[in-house]
Design an enzyme around this catalytic site. Structure first.
Site, PDB file in Angstrom:
ATOM      1  N   SER A  52       0.805  -1.215   0.000  1.00 50.30           N
ATOM      2  CA  SER A  52       0.000   0.000   0.000  1.00 50.30           C
ATOM      3  C   SER A  52       0.838   1.265   0.000  1.00 50.30           C
ATOM      4  CB  SER A  52      -0.950   0.006   1.204  1.00 50.30           C
ATOM      5  OG  SER A  52      -0.240  -0.164   2.415  1.00 50.30           O
ATOM      6  N   ASP A  94      -2.909   6.197  11.739  1.00 52.54           N
ATOM      7  CA  ASP A  94      -2.107   5.601  10.664  1.00 52.54           C
ATOM      8  C   ASP A  94      -0.807   6.393  10.535  1.00 52.54           C
ATOM      9  OD1 ASP A  94      -0.930   4.746   8.327  1.00 52.54           O
ATOM     10  OD2 ASP A  94      -2.737   4.899   7.097  1.00 52.54           O
ATOM     11  N   HIS A 102       1.328   5.271   6.218  1.00 50.10           N
ATOM     12  CA  HIS A 102       1.083   5.854   4.902  1.00 50.10           C
ATOM     13  C   HIS A 102       1.297   7.365   4.927  1.00 50.10           C
ATOM     14  CE1 HIS A 102      -1.240   2.043   5.128  1.00 50.10           C
ATOM     15  NE2 HIS A 102      -0.702   1.866   3.935  1.00 50.10           N
TER      16      HIS A 102
END
Length: 363
Positions: A144, A339, A342
């Protein structure tokens, strides 16, 4: 870990032998990731040196007598030229990375520009990039984090293409996503292969498994989807790391045990290296890539590790789509679901692509 990483690279070479990767640019670009940042871009063209550009930043104005390391520099606040695109204007923006859409108010993370100490990164030109990719495939392969870089690249170029002359489709059971600029017959693609080799995490949706199984000598299943690519960008290191992340107080607001939740400032200490960095791993990668070069395969690693580690405020934190309902515990303590892996877009991943752009044009 070092052995596993070297296996990944050697396997990439194996797939080349089996599949015969065609490369117009005669190179691959390799990106390895750590828990927090991307460890890519370490061995660069001509031993890590790039030609300095004149103030016009045009591709034709290259000063050969002055060279510099593009990855040695600092972040400069620039709300004139950055962001390079608007989050809301990118047709293919991901809800995983759309931090502004999901409530983030401090948007300064969009305005930082990477400035090497002794030269300039050429300004990204979408039309020039598409022209360079005419009749070619640029394929991002990995997890990702690499998907985020792919989305960034698509956002950087898609506004220069008329709606009727661009398309997006997904094939191979959802593993391969293809952005097509029809007028240029150019494709910018992402292929989900978090470990590069075959594993039980290969499903692009359902890849969270309790016990990960990896077939370290089997890459053909994935490689057949990229064997005719002109430029390949790999990343995978994050998925080979199983230990828990130990965060340092300096990285997250000066408080031990914290994370990127509520972070709004970047790290300004020059020559800073985060706790997720492994210099020994870089040396292993260097040696493996040198070995591949001796076999006739030129794999370039653009080392964006350090420049990314300065950007502790650039992660989505809680400002992203939550794919599963939050628990009461998470709601009461938001940092538990922040998160910190990312990157918000526009943001750090755009800089990775600016450097990739420079590499493609300067090699």
């Amino acid at each position: 870990m070092a052995n596993k990483a070297s296996q990944e690279i050697v396997l990439g070479n194996t797939s080349t032998n089996n599949g015969g990767i065609r490369s117009t640019f005669q190179s691959l670009v390799l990106v390895l990731t750590t828990i927090v940042v991307v460890t890519g871009v370490y061995l660069t063209q001509e031993g890590g040196e790039w030609f300095e550009e004149s103030s016009s930043n045009s591709m034709s104005s290259i000063i050969e007598e002055s060279k510099c390391n593009m990855f040695n520099g600092k972040w400069v606040f620039d709300n004139i030229t950055h962001p390079l695109y608007k989050e809301k204007q990118c047709t293919y923006m991901s809800d995983q990375l759309a931090c502004e859409k999901f409530g983030r108010k401090d948007l300064s993370y969009q305005n930082w520009r990477w400035q090497p100490h002794q030269c300039h990164i050429p300004r990204f030109n979408a039309t020039a990039m598409l022209e360079k990719l005419r009749n070619k495939r640029l394929v991002f392969v990995g997890d990702s984090l690499n998907r985020g870089q792919w989305i960034s690249m698509v956002c950087l170029v898609e506004s220069s293409v008329l709606p009727s002359l661009k398309s997006m489709r997904t094939i191979a059971n959802g593993s391969l996503s293809i952005f097509k600029a029809i007028e240029y017959n150019a494709s910018i693609e992402f292929y989900w292969a978090p470990l590069l080799v075959e594993s039980n995490s290969d499903d692009p949706i359902n890849h969270r498994v309790a016990n990960r199984i990896v077939r370290v000598k089997s890459i053909e299943k994935h490689a057949r989807h990229w064997t005719d690519a002109d430029i390949l960008v790999f990343n995978t290191f994050l998925w080979w790391r199983r230990r828990a992340m130990n965060v340092l107080a300096h990285e997250w607001g000066g408080v031990k045990g914290e994370n990127c939740y509520k972070e709004t400032d970047l790290i300004t200490q020059e020559d800073y290296w985060g706790n997720g960095t492994f210099p020994s791993m870089m040396r292993v990668v260097e040696n493996v890539l040198q070995d591949l070069k001796s076999r006739g395969l030129n794999v370039q690693m653009l080392n964006i590790t350090q420049l990314s580690e300065y950007r502790k405020e650039g992660h989505p934190s809680i400002y992203r789509k939550q794919w599963e309902p939050l628990t009461e515990e998470q709601i009461s303590n938001p940092k538990t679901y922040a998160d910190c892996i990312h990157w918000c877009l526009p943001g750090v991943s755009d800089t990775w692509n600016e450097l990739l752009y420079a590499y493609i044009f300067h090699q």
